[in-house]
Design a protein around this motif. Structure first.
Motif, PDB file in Angstrom:
ATOM      1  N   ILE A  63      42.506  50.118  43.316  1.00  0.00           N
ATOM      2  CA  ILE A  63      41.971  49.165  42.338  1.00  0.00           C
ATOM      3  C   ILE A  63      42.030  49.729  40.918  1.00  0.00           C
ATOM      4  O   ILE A  63      42.271  49.002  39.973  1.00  0.00           O
ATOM      5  CB  ILE A  63      40.535  48.722  42.730  1.00  0.00           C
ATOM      6  CG1 ILE A  63      40.159  47.427  42.033  1.00  0.00           C
ATOM      7  CG2 ILE A  63      39.484  49.794  42.466  1.00  0.00           C
ATOM      8  CD1 ILE A  63      40.774  46.222  42.609  1.00  0.00           C
ATOM      9  N   ARG A  64      41.802  51.031  40.794  1.00  0.00           N
ATOM     10  CA  ARG A  64      41.957  51.713  39.496  1.00  0.00           C
ATOM     11  C   ARG A  64      42.748  52.986  39.729  1.00  0.00           C
ATOM     12  O   ARG A  64      42.803  53.497  40.852  1.00  0.00           O
ATOM     13  CB  ARG A  64      40.581  52.041  38.901  1.00  0.00           C
ATOM     14  CG  ARG A  64      39.871  50.809  38.383  1.00  0.00           C
ATOM     15  CD  ARG A  64      38.550  51.148  37.714  1.00  0.00           C
ATOM     16  NE  ARG A  64      37.507  51.447  38.676  1.00  0.00           N
ATOM     17  CZ  ARG A  64      36.780  50.540  39.330  1.00  0.00           C
ATOM     18  NH1 ARG A  64      37.009  49.263  39.149  1.00  0.00           N
ATOM     19  NH2 ARG A  64      35.866  50.909  40.190  1.00  0.00           N
ATOM     20  N   TYR A 173      44.606  41.546  35.556  1.00  0.00           N
ATOM     21  CA  TYR A 173      44.395  42.994  35.660  1.00  0.00           C
ATOM     22  C   TYR A 173      44.481  43.499  37.100  1.00  0.00           C
ATOM     23  O   TYR A 173      44.491  44.696  37.345  1.00  0.00           O
ATOM     24  CB  TYR A 173      42.995  43.365  35.114  1.00  0.00           C
ATOM     25  CG  TYR A 173      41.883  42.523  35.732  1.00  0.00           C
ATOM     26  CD1 TYR A 173      41.327  42.869  36.954  1.00  0.00           C
ATOM     27  CD2 TYR A 173      41.442  41.364  35.105  1.00  0.00           C
ATOM     28  CE1 TYR A 173      40.353  42.082  37.546  1.00  0.00           C
ATOM     29  CE2 TYR A 173      40.459  40.573  35.684  1.00  0.00           C
ATOM     30  CZ  TYR A 173      39.913  40.934  36.898  1.00  0.00           C
ATOM     31  OH  TYR A 173      38.969  40.142  37.485  1.00  0.00           O
ATOM     32  N   CYS A 174      44.535  42.588  38.087  1.00  0.00           N
ATOM     33  CA  CYS A 174      44.130  42.972  39.445  1.00  0.00           C
ATOM     34  C   CYS A 174      45.290  43.163  40.420  1.00  0.00           C
ATOM     35  O   CYS A 174      46.182  42.332  40.549  1.00  0.00           O
ATOM     36  CB  CYS A 174      43.176  41.923  39.991  1.00  0.00           C
ATOM     37  SG  CYS A 174      42.525  42.370  41.607  1.00  0.00           S
ATOM     38  N   THR A 253      32.848  38.490  48.353  1.00  0.00           N
ATOM     39  CA  THR A 253      32.458  38.358  46.962  1.00  0.00           C
ATOM     40  C   THR A 253      32.667  36.927  46.491  1.00  0.00           C
ATOM     41  O   THR A 253      33.685  36.321  46.837  1.00  0.00           O
ATOM     42  CB  THR A 253      33.320  39.303  46.104  1.00  0.00           C
ATOM     43  OG1 THR A 253      33.092  40.642  46.529  1.00  0.00           O
ATOM     44  CG2 THR A 253      33.042  39.196  44.650  1.00  0.00           C
ATOM     45  N   PRO A 280      30.820  38.326  40.399  1.00  0.00           N
ATOM     46  CA  PRO A 280      31.384  39.049  39.249  1.00  0.00           C
ATOM     47  C   PRO A 280      31.700  38.096  38.093  1.00  0.00           C
ATOM     48  O   PRO A 280      32.225  37.008  38.324  1.00  0.00           O
ATOM     49  CB  PRO A 280      32.679  39.639  39.814  1.00  0.00           C
ATOM     50  CG  PRO A 280      32.448  39.729  41.287  1.00  0.00           C
ATOM     51  CD  PRO A 280      31.620  38.518  41.617  1.00  0.00           C
ATOM     52  N   GLN A 282      32.982  39.627  34.977  1.00  0.00           N
ATOM     53  CA  GLN A 282      34.077  40.406  34.367  1.00  0.00           C
ATOM     54  C   GLN A 282      34.003  40.541  32.853  1.00  0.00           C
ATOM     55  O   GLN A 282      34.259  41.613  32.326  1.00  0.00           O
ATOM     56  CB  GLN A 282      35.472  39.890  34.769  1.00  0.00           C
ATOM     57  CG  GLN A 282      35.695  39.665  36.258  1.00  0.00           C
ATOM     58  CD  GLN A 282      35.562  40.908  37.126  1.00  0.00           C
ATOM     59  OE1 GLN A 282      35.250  41.986  36.654  1.00  0.00           O
ATOM     60  NE2 GLN A 282      35.756  40.747  38.420  1.00  0.00           N
ATOM     61  N   ILE A 322      34.324  44.391  33.645  1.00  0.00           N
ATOM     62  CA  ILE A 322      35.350  45.319  33.126  1.00  0.00           C
ATOM     63  C   ILE A 322      35.202  45.379  31.610  1.00  0.00           C
ATOM     64  O   ILE A 322      35.106  44.326  30.970  1.00  0.00           O
ATOM     65  CB  ILE A 322      36.767  44.803  33.454  1.00  0.00           C
ATOM     66  CG1 ILE A 322      36.965  44.716  34.967  1.00  0.00           C
ATOM     67  CG2 ILE A 322      37.829  45.696  32.816  1.00  0.00           C
ATOM     68  CD1 ILE A 322      38.290  44.085  35.380  1.00  0.00           C
ATOM     69  N   TYR A 353      38.791  49.213  31.962  1.00  0.00           N
ATOM     70  CA  TYR A 353      40.075  48.675  32.396  1.00  0.00           C
ATOM     71  C   TYR A 353      41.073  49.795  32.698  1.00  0.00           C
ATOM     72  O   TYR A 353      41.210  50.749  31.949  1.00  0.00           O
ATOM     73  CB  TYR A 353      40.647  47.750  31.314  1.00  0.00           C
ATOM     74  CG  TYR A 353      42.065  47.357  31.623  1.00  0.00           C
ATOM     75  CD1 TYR A 353      42.342  46.455  32.642  1.00  0.00           C
ATOM     76  CD2 TYR A 353      43.132  47.926  30.926  1.00  0.00           C
ATOM     77  CE1 TYR A 353      43.646  46.130  32.964  1.00  0.00           C
ATOM     78  CE2 TYR A 353      44.441  47.597  31.239  1.00  0.00           C
ATOM     79  CZ  TYR A 353      44.688  46.703  32.265  1.00  0.00           C
ATOM     80  OH  TYR A 353      45.980  46.388  32.581  1.00  0.00           O
ATOM     81  N   ARG A 356      47.316  48.573  36.169  1.00  0.00           N
ATOM     82  CA  ARG A 356      47.785  48.707  37.546  1.00  0.00           C
ATOM     83  C   ARG A 356      49.224  48.232  37.702  1.00  0.00           C
ATOM     84  O   ARG A 356      49.639  47.288  37.008  1.00  0.00           O
ATOM     85  CB  ARG A 356      46.880  47.906  38.517  1.00  0.00           C
ATOM     86  CG  ARG A 356      45.425  48.227  38.426  1.00  0.00           C
ATOM     87  CD  ARG A 356      45.092  49.724  38.493  1.00  0.00           C
ATOM     88  NE  ARG A 356      45.458  50.365  39.742  1.00  0.00           N
ATOM     89  CZ  ARG A 356      46.121  51.535  39.810  1.00  0.00           C
ATOM     90  NH1 ARG A 356      46.512  52.153  38.728  1.00  0.00           N
ATOM     91  NH2 ARG A 356      46.394  52.070  40.976  1.00  0.00           N
TER      92      ARG A 356
HETATM   93  N1  SAH Z   1      37.490  39.707  44.281  1.00  0.00           N
HETATM   94  C1  SAH Z   1      36.484  40.191  43.454  1.00  0.00           C
HETATM   95  C2  SAH Z   1      36.569  41.665  43.154  1.00  0.00           C
HETATM   96  C3  SAH Z   1      37.779  42.442  43.488  1.00  0.00           C
HETATM   97  S1  SAH Z   1      38.037  44.079  42.948  1.00  0.00           S
HETATM   98  C4  SAH Z   1      36.442  39.371  42.182  1.00  0.00           C
HETATM   99  O1  SAH Z   1      37.231  38.501  41.969  1.00  0.00           O
HETATM  100  O2  SAH Z   1      35.596  39.613  41.355  1.00  0.00           O
HETATM  101  C5  SAH Z   1      36.478  44.716  42.529  1.00  0.00           C
HETATM  102  C6  SAH Z   1      36.266  44.905  41.075  1.00  0.00           C
HETATM  103  O3  SAH Z   1      37.082  45.913  40.550  1.00  0.00           O
HETATM  104  C7  SAH Z   1      36.557  43.697  40.213  1.00  0.00           C
HETATM  105  O4  SAH Z   1      35.525  42.780  40.235  1.00  0.00           O
HETATM  106  C8  SAH Z   1      36.760  44.304  38.860  1.00  0.00           C
HETATM  107  O5  SAH Z   1      35.548  44.349  38.152  1.00  0.00           O
HETATM  108  C9  SAH Z   1      37.252  45.698  39.173  1.00  0.00           C
HETATM  109  N2  SAH Z   1      38.667  45.824  38.827  1.00  0.00           N
HETATM  110  C10 SAH Z   1      39.705  45.185  39.403  1.00  0.00           C
HETATM  111  N3  SAH Z   1      40.864  45.533  38.808  1.00  0.00           N
HETATM  112  C11 SAH Z   1      40.549  46.419  37.828  1.00  0.00           C
HETATM  113  C12 SAH Z   1      41.312  47.125  36.852  1.00  0.00           C
HETATM  114  N4  SAH Z   1      42.615  46.996  36.767  1.00  0.00           N
HETATM  115  N5  SAH Z   1      40.636  47.961  36.014  1.00  0.00           N
HETATM  116  C13 SAH Z   1      39.309  48.094  36.083  1.00  0.00           C
HETATM  117  N6  SAH Z   1      38.546  47.436  36.977  1.00  0.00           N
HETATM  118  C14 SAH Z   1      39.147  46.609  37.850  1.00  0.00           C
END
Ligand code: SAH
Ligand code: SF4
Ligand code: F3S
Length: 460
Positions: A63-64, A173-174, A253, A280, A282, A322, A353, A356
């Motif tokens: 995730i990070r 970001y994900c 979630t 969340p 964000q 974030i 942040y 990724r």
């Molecule tokens: N499905 C959930 C959370 C998934 S990941 C949602 O939609 O909220 C869990 C958390 O990791 C996220 O809520 C976000 O706050 C954090 N996260 C995800 N990608 C990230 C990134 N690239 N950088 C920092 N934090 C991140």
């Protein structure tokens, strides 16, 4: 032990021992429990220590960047071990495995098996290929087979039950959609059956899991007479609510874009549904939310919280946030702080942040410096701690129903459990009449001490 039992025990232990280390979210923890169950049914037993295990499995998170890097340092140590112990089996499962695939083998040639999260239930089949001398990479898109193995669960009281795998959102970001794949909902009957099985084994609390649990059912067929989709999270909650023996139900979630009034009403009306919502947000700024492609505004988020509090005034609300998203100005960042203050969260998971692979925001030119990330994250964490402490204060002097989960690992004279609102609570292990409290009991605790993220008190 009867003769046949002993024979089974010896045959079963011939495979040697295993060790699993899990990184990442509850989804990964649930996958690890299923993989541990598969290993035990294959005849592996749990190793007393990581460096003694014959099979080491890392269930990874990406995730990070720091989550990903942690795995490489763990792997380095095992790769070294393998040079002196060629029989060691090394497995990388989970999200880093899915993201890196073949290239993990080039980076760590000692690996035997690289397997994405969708392949967790196939661990036995994949290990059979390894036993034939192959290095195996399993990262193809895969329809997740209904889990027929018995997971080896860490708790005997609180169990996780997956209801939807994957995620169809495209938050900029994900990495999750690219590593967890398309949404796949399980059928309500299968979910209920798993809960009934857990109840029969003494489990008292179930947390229903999905990365975007509100999306539950949209990939299942069917439309109701009122013209809405036949399978929603709300319908599912009604469907599973009456499983005898289960005292508490949670889910995570939630996504603010899909969180409905109907769902809030169901949580208020169904007695086993706990008054804790993890939603969340964000960012507290509409333009940042837009750049994140989250699909809701701060005002919509406020209305959700208002509605929850209208129906359940004492509900706990937690979130993920974030900071230092690309281009986030100081003013925009301040709006996130303001929202945390305004809402008064019980808990917030915070992150700076992190760019990724294969995500749009990672290649935007307006990245912020490490210094800004660190500074914002520190200030944010201090605020989160303060609001959590303020929220904890309301418990002082109250009587709370606690589901006992086990002994406090730091103090054997104490037990621990959680309030319905998910606050960790410590209390004496013995009643005044000398009777000891057992995991799984529901007890009433008179709260005496409150801290930001936990409470303690005496038995009432
Ligand atoms: N499905 C959930 C959370 C998934 S990941 C949602 O939609 O909220 C869990 C958390 O990791 C996220 O809520 C976000 O706050 C954090 N996260 C995800 N990608 C990230 C990134 N690239 N950088 C920092 N934090 C991140
Ligand atoms: Fe990631 Fe967004 Fe899906 Fe959550 S909803 S897992 S943040 S893409
Ligand atoms: Fe991490 Fe994968 Fe979960 S990236 S947060 S383990 S879905």
């Amino acid at each position: 032990m009867a003769e046949t039992d002993r024979m089974t025990a010896t045959t079963l232990s011939t495979r040697g021992s295993y060790w699993i280390t899990t990184f990442g979210c509850q989804m990964n923890k649930a996958d690890s429990e299923r993989m541990a169950g598969i290993l035990e049914s294959m005849g592996y037993r749990e190793a007393p220590a990581e460096l003694e295990a014959d099979l080491v499995l890392y269930n990874t998170c990406t995730i990070r960047d720091n989550a990903e890097q942690k795995v490489y340092s763990y792997l380095g140590r095992q790769a070294q071990r393998k040079r002196t112990n060629p029989h060691l089996t090394l497995v990388v499962a989970g999200c880093v495995a899915q993201q890196e695939g073949e290239s993990l083998l080039r980076r760590v040639p000692e690996l035997d098996l690289v397997m994405g999260p969708q392949h967790a239930n196939r661990l036995d089949v994949l290990l059979a290929q390894v036993e034939q001398g192959q290095q195996v990479v399993a990262t193809g898109e895969h329809h997740i087979l209904e889990d027929i193995t018995t997971a080896r669960r860490d708790s005997t009281i609180c169990g996780w039950v997956n209801v939807i795998y994957g995620c169809n959102e495209r938050c900029t970001y994900c990495v999750v959609p690219s590593v967890r794949g398309q949404e796949q909902s399980r059928l309500p009957e299968a979910i209920k059956l798993e809960m009934e099985g857990l109840a029969a084994r003494g489990f008292k609390e179930i947390t229903l899991l999905g990365q975007n649990i509100d999306a539950y059912g949209r990939d299942l067929p069917g439309i109701t007479a009122e013209g809405r989709r036949a399978h929603t999270l709300t319908d599912l909650l009604h469907h599973v609510h009456d499983v005898a023996g289960i005292e508490r139900i949670r889910f995570a979630t939630s996504h603010p874009r899909y969180f409905t009034e109907r769902l809030i009403d169901a949580c208020a009306d169904l007695p086993k549904l706990c008054e804790h919502f993890h939603v969340p947000f964000q960012s507290g700024d509409d333009d940042v939310l837009k750049a994140m492609a989250r699909g809701y505004t701060v005002d919509r988020y406020r209305r959700i919280v208002e509605r929850i509090r209208e129906r359940m005034p004492d509900a706990a609300i937690s979130a993920d946030v974030i900071v230092a998203f690309p281009g986030e100005t100081d003013a925009q960042y301040r709006r996130t702080l303001d929202l945390i203050e305004e809402i008064g969260f019980d808990a917030v998971n915070t992150a700076a942040y992190s760019p990724r692979p294969n995500t749009p925001a990672a290649v935007w030119p307006n990245q912020l410096s490490e210094a800004v990330k660190v500074e914002r994250l520190q200030e944010l964490n201090a605020l989160v701690e303060r609001t959590a402490r303020e929220r904890s204060a309301r418990y002082a002097g109250r009587r709370e129903q606690i589901l006992v989960e086990g002994t406090n690992p730091k103090n054997p004279e104490q037990m621990m459990g959680r309030t319905r609102t998910n606050r960790l609570t410590f209390f004496p292990a013995q009643r005044s009449d000398g009777r000891t409290i057992a995991p799984g009991e529901l007890v009433t605790v008179q709260i005496e001490d409150v801290r930001a993220f936990s409470l303690s008190g005496k038995l009432a």
